[in-house]
Design a protein around this motif. Structure first.
Motif, PDB file in Angstrom:
ATOM      1  N   LYS A 187       0.836  -1.198   0.000  1.00  0.00           N
ATOM      2  CA  LYS A 187       0.000   0.000   0.000  1.00  0.00           C
ATOM      3  C   LYS A 187       0.873   1.252   0.000  1.00  0.00           C
ATOM      4  CE  LYS A 187      -4.021  -2.185   0.611  1.00  0.00           C
ATOM      5  NZ  LYS A 187      -5.189  -2.084  -0.294  1.00  0.00           N
ATOM      6  N   VAL A 188       0.296   2.352  -0.457  1.00  0.00           N
ATOM      7  CA  VAL A 188       0.980   3.647  -0.448  1.00  0.00           C
ATOM      8  C   VAL A 188      -0.016   4.726  -0.041  1.00  0.00           C
ATOM      9  CG1 VAL A 188       2.682   3.056  -2.228  1.00  0.00           C
ATOM     10  CG2 VAL A 188       0.474   4.037  -2.901  1.00  0.00           C
ATOM     11  N   TYR A 189       0.508   5.846   0.421  1.00  0.00           N
ATOM     12  CA  TYR A 189      -0.333   7.019   0.626  1.00  0.00           C
ATOM     13  C   TYR A 189      -0.516   7.721  -0.713  1.00  0.00           C
ATOM     14  CZ  TYR A 189       0.350   6.667   5.694  1.00  0.00           C
ATOM     15  OH  TYR A 189       0.358   6.247   7.005  1.00  0.00           O
ATOM     16  N   GLN A 190      -1.754   8.054  -1.041  1.00  0.00           N
ATOM     17  CA  GLN A 190      -2.028   8.788  -2.274  1.00  0.00           C
ATOM     18  C   GLN A 190      -2.676  10.124  -1.933  1.00  0.00           C
ATOM     19  OE1 GLN A 190      -3.872   6.571  -5.401  1.00  0.00           O
ATOM     20  NE2 GLN A 190      -4.041   8.309  -6.787  1.00  0.00           N
ATOM     21  N   LEU A 191      -2.230  11.180  -2.624  1.00  0.00           N
ATOM     22  CA  LEU A 191      -2.757  12.521  -2.419  1.00  0.00           C
ATOM     23  C   LEU A 191      -3.833  12.815  -3.460  1.00  0.00           C
ATOM     24  CD1 LEU A 191       0.661  14.382  -1.919  1.00  0.00           C
ATOM     25  CD2 LEU A 191      -0.724  13.190  -0.211  1.00  0.00           C
ATOM     26  N   TRP A 192      -4.784  13.658  -3.071  1.00  0.00           N
ATOM     27  CA  TRP A 192      -5.896  13.998  -3.959  1.00  0.00           C
ATOM     28  C   TRP A 192      -6.207  15.485  -3.863  1.00  0.00           C
ATOM     29  CZ3 TRP A 192      -7.719   9.747  -6.645  1.00  0.00           C
ATOM     30  CH2 TRP A 192      -7.405   8.503  -6.107  1.00  0.00           C
ATOM     31  N   PHE A 193      -6.539  16.087  -5.000  1.00  0.00           N
ATOM     32  CA  PHE A 193      -7.138  17.415  -5.011  1.00  0.00           C
ATOM     33  C   PHE A 193      -8.649  17.241  -4.863  1.00  0.00           C
ATOM     34  CE2 PHE A 193      -3.329  18.864  -7.502  1.00  0.00           C
ATOM     35  CZ  PHE A 193      -2.915  19.831  -6.592  1.00  0.00           C
ATOM     36  N   ASP A 194      -9.249  18.077  -4.041  1.00  0.00           N
ATOM     37  CA  ASP A 194     -10.701  18.038  -3.834  1.00  0.00           C
ATOM     38  C   ASP A 194     -11.344  19.136  -4.682  1.00  0.00           C
ATOM     39  OD1 ASP A 194     -13.297  17.979  -3.006  1.00  0.00           O
ATOM     40  OD2 ASP A 194     -12.886  18.306  -0.881  1.00  0.00           O
ATOM     41  N   ASP A 195     -11.925  18.738  -5.814  1.00  0.00           N
ATOM     42  CA  ASP A 195     -12.611  19.682  -6.699  1.00  0.00           C
ATOM     43  C   ASP A 195     -14.095  19.709  -6.348  1.00  0.00           C
ATOM     44  OD1 ASP A 195     -10.230  20.203  -8.059  1.00  0.00           O
ATOM     45  OD2 ASP A 195     -10.592  18.620  -9.535  1.00  0.00           O
ATOM     46  N   ASP A 196     -14.435  20.439  -5.298  1.00  0.00           N
ATOM     47  CA  ASP A 196     -15.831  20.543  -4.860  1.00  0.00           C
ATOM     48  C   ASP A 196     -16.469  19.180  -4.653  1.00  0.00           C
ATOM     49  OD1 ASP A 196     -15.863  23.348  -4.830  1.00  0.00           O
ATOM     50  OD2 ASP A 196     -16.249  23.421  -6.991  1.00  0.00           O
ATOM     51  N   GLY A 197     -15.752  18.292  -3.967  1.00  0.00           N
ATOM     52  CA  GLY A 197     -16.297  16.983  -3.639  1.00  0.00           C
ATOM     53  C   GLY A 197     -15.832  15.860  -4.541  1.00  0.00           C
ATOM     54  N   THR A 198     -15.225  16.189  -5.677  1.00  0.00           N
ATOM     55  CA  THR A 198     -14.686  15.173  -6.583  1.00  0.00           C
ATOM     56  C   THR A 198     -13.181  15.091  -6.405  1.00  0.00           C
ATOM     57  OG1 THR A 198     -16.421  15.576  -8.219  1.00  0.00           O
ATOM     58  CG2 THR A 198     -14.430  14.455  -8.988  1.00  0.00           C
ATOM     59  N   MET A 199     -12.683  13.901  -6.076  1.00  0.00           N
ATOM     60  CA  MET A 199     -11.266  13.727  -5.804  1.00  0.00           C
ATOM     61  C   MET A 199     -10.484  13.472  -7.097  1.00  0.00           C
ATOM     62  SD  MET A 199     -10.668  14.293  -2.702  1.00  0.00           S
ATOM     63  CE  MET A 199     -11.249  14.229  -1.014  1.00  0.00           C
ATOM     64  N   ARG A 200      -9.406  14.251  -7.264  1.00  0.00           N
ATOM     65  CA  ARG A 200      -8.545  14.151  -8.444  1.00  0.00           C
ATOM     66  C   ARG A 200      -7.147  13.717  -8.006  1.00  0.00           C
ATOM     67  NH1 ARG A 200      -5.887  18.921 -10.512  1.00  0.00           N
ATOM     68  NH2 ARG A 200      -7.482  20.109  -9.385  1.00  0.00           N
ATOM     69  N   PRO A 201      -6.567  12.641  -8.632  1.00  0.00           N
ATOM     70  CA  PRO A 201      -5.251  12.154  -8.207  1.00  0.00           C
ATOM     71  C   PRO A 201      -4.205  13.269  -8.232  1.00  0.00           C
ATOM     72  CG  PRO A 201      -6.256  10.607  -9.731  1.00  0.00           C
ATOM     73  CD  PRO A 201      -7.126  11.837  -9.749  1.00  0.00           C
ATOM     74  N   ALA A 202      -3.364  13.297  -7.185  1.00  0.00           N
ATOM     75  CA  ALA A 202      -2.353  14.351  -7.076  1.00  0.00           C
ATOM     76  C   ALA A 202      -0.998  13.799  -6.647  1.00  0.00           C
ATOM     77  CB  ALA A 202      -2.813  15.430  -6.097  1.00  0.00           C
ATOM     78  N   GLY A 203      -0.767  12.508  -6.903  1.00  0.00           N
ATOM     79  CA  GLY A 203       0.548  11.950  -6.631  1.00  0.00           C
ATOM     80  C   GLY A 203       0.578  11.022  -5.432  1.00  0.00           C
ATOM     81  N   LEU A 204       1.739  10.379  -5.253  1.00  0.00           N
ATOM     82  CA  LEU A 204       1.937   9.400  -4.192  1.00  0.00           C
ATOM     83  C   LEU A 204       2.966   9.906  -3.197  1.00  0.00           C
ATOM     84  CD1 LEU A 204       2.165   6.166  -6.386  1.00  0.00           C
ATOM     85  CD2 LEU A 204       0.120   7.175  -5.345  1.00  0.00           C
ATOM     86  N   LEU A 205       2.870   9.409  -1.987  1.00  0.00           N
ATOM     87  CA  LEU A 205       3.812   9.762  -0.934  1.00  0.00           C
ATOM     88  C   LEU A 205       4.281   8.479  -0.274  1.00  0.00           C
ATOM     89  CD1 LEU A 205       5.142  12.037   0.791  1.00  0.00           C
ATOM     90  CD2 LEU A 205       3.195  11.827   2.336  1.00  0.00           C
ATOM     91  N   ASP A 206       5.601   8.270  -0.282  1.00  0.00           N
ATOM     92  CA  ASP A 206       6.182   7.068   0.313  1.00  0.00           C
ATOM     93  C   ASP A 206       7.022   7.492   1.507  1.00  0.00           C
ATOM     94  OD1 ASP A 206       7.095   4.580   0.889  1.00  0.00           O
ATOM     95  OD2 ASP A 206       8.551   4.489  -0.735  1.00  0.00           O
ATOM     96  N   PRO A 207       6.464   7.457   2.721  1.00  0.00           N
ATOM     97  CA  PRO A 207       7.215   7.949   3.877  1.00  0.00           C
ATOM     98  C   PRO A 207       8.436   7.107   4.157  1.00  0.00           C
ATOM     99  CG  PRO A 207       5.231   6.819   4.598  1.00  0.00           C
ATOM    100  CD  PRO A 207       5.154   6.907   3.107  1.00  0.00           C
ATOM    101  N   GLY A 208       9.591   7.752   4.187  1.00  0.00           N
ATOM    102  CA  GLY A 208      10.834   7.033   4.476  1.00  0.00           C
ATOM    103  C   GLY A 208      11.634   7.702   5.563  1.00  0.00           C
TER     104      GLY A 208
END
Length: 251
Positions: A187-208
């Motif tokens: 699994k990975v953390y995924q970031l999202w933009f919130d466009d008035d309730g609709t989530m848009r992919p905004a990249g991944l974050l791999d905490p190290g």
């Protein structure tokens, strides 16, 4: 209102030493009285230090260059036949030794050739990773140093916290995470933009490490906030799990 009239807008630029003397004095006077801005500066400074370390990584040279360099310093000698009863009787043995030497050289060359190709690919991958890291570092630093940078910090379910930094002039956002727990295997953390309730992919974050930073993929555009979810490795087209963090963008 100019940026120097509102020192809240200069914390990112202060952390990366992008202010002139007059602005720096104003910000330092403000930090002595504003705990929230002082906390922002500490987070920005820590992130800037990690970005600097990231850009200093030098990939290991490939074995190909090393082998080719050493070849030029080694004198090549022909095999010597042992003593024998006469010139004629020594020739077959010399030919056999030459054949064995040639076969050995070919075997070594074949082995080194495969290793060299692998090492060369590894070096290329390392250089590409370094370039991506540098681009990320430069992008995050640009958002932090933008005069109109705004920040919002929130807790992340499971441990840790996250800070989103938004610059309207650059139309970009950066996410800084502190103390995140490692996601489950696969699994990975995924970031999202919130466009008035609709989530848009905004990249991944791999905490190290203790603090991680990433330039969110894509432009802010009309997004009013962001979210973080835990997704399968490689990310998802839309969220498949409840958000572990939700934050509205600062106005």
């Amino acid at each position: 209102m100019t940026s120097i009239d509102d020192p809240h807008l200069l914390t990112g630029a202060y952390a990366v030493h992008a202010l002139d003397d007059e602005e720096r004095v104003v910000v330092e006077d403000h930090l002595a009285r504003c705990d929230s801005c002082a906390q922002e500066v500490r987070e920005f400074t820590e992130t800037a230090a990690r970005l600097g370390q990231a850009t200093m990584v030098t990939p290991r040279r490939g074995m190909k260059d090393e082998v080719l360099r050493r070849i030029t310093t080694v004198r090549q000698e022909v095999p010597h036949a042992g003593p024998g009863p006469g010139p004629e009787s020594g020739r077959p043995r010399a030919r056999r030794l030459s054949h064995w030497a040639l076969a050995a050289c070919l075997a070594v060359a074949a082995g080194l050739g495969g290793t060299t190709v692998w090492q060369h690919q590894q070096a290329q991958d390392a250089r590409e990773q370094e370039r991506r890291t540098q681009r990320q570092a430069q992008g995050v630093a640009a958002v932090l140093a933008a005069p109109d940078a705004r920040t919002r910090t929130g807790k992340v379910s499971g441990g840790g916290s996250g800070t989103v930094v938004v610059s309207a002039s650059r139309d970009r956002a950066a996410f800084l995470a502190t103390g995140l727990t490692t996601p489950p295997r696969g699994k990975v953390y995924q970031l999202w933009f919130d466009d008035d309730g609709t989530m848009r992919p905004a990249g991944l974050l791999d905490p190290g490490g203790r603090t991680e930073s990433v330039l969110m993929a894509g432009h802010v555009d009309r997004a009013t906030g962001m979210g973080v979810t835990v997704e399968p490795s490689g990310g998802s087209a839309r969220p498949t799990s409840p958000p572990v963090a939700l934050m509205n963008f600062p106005s």
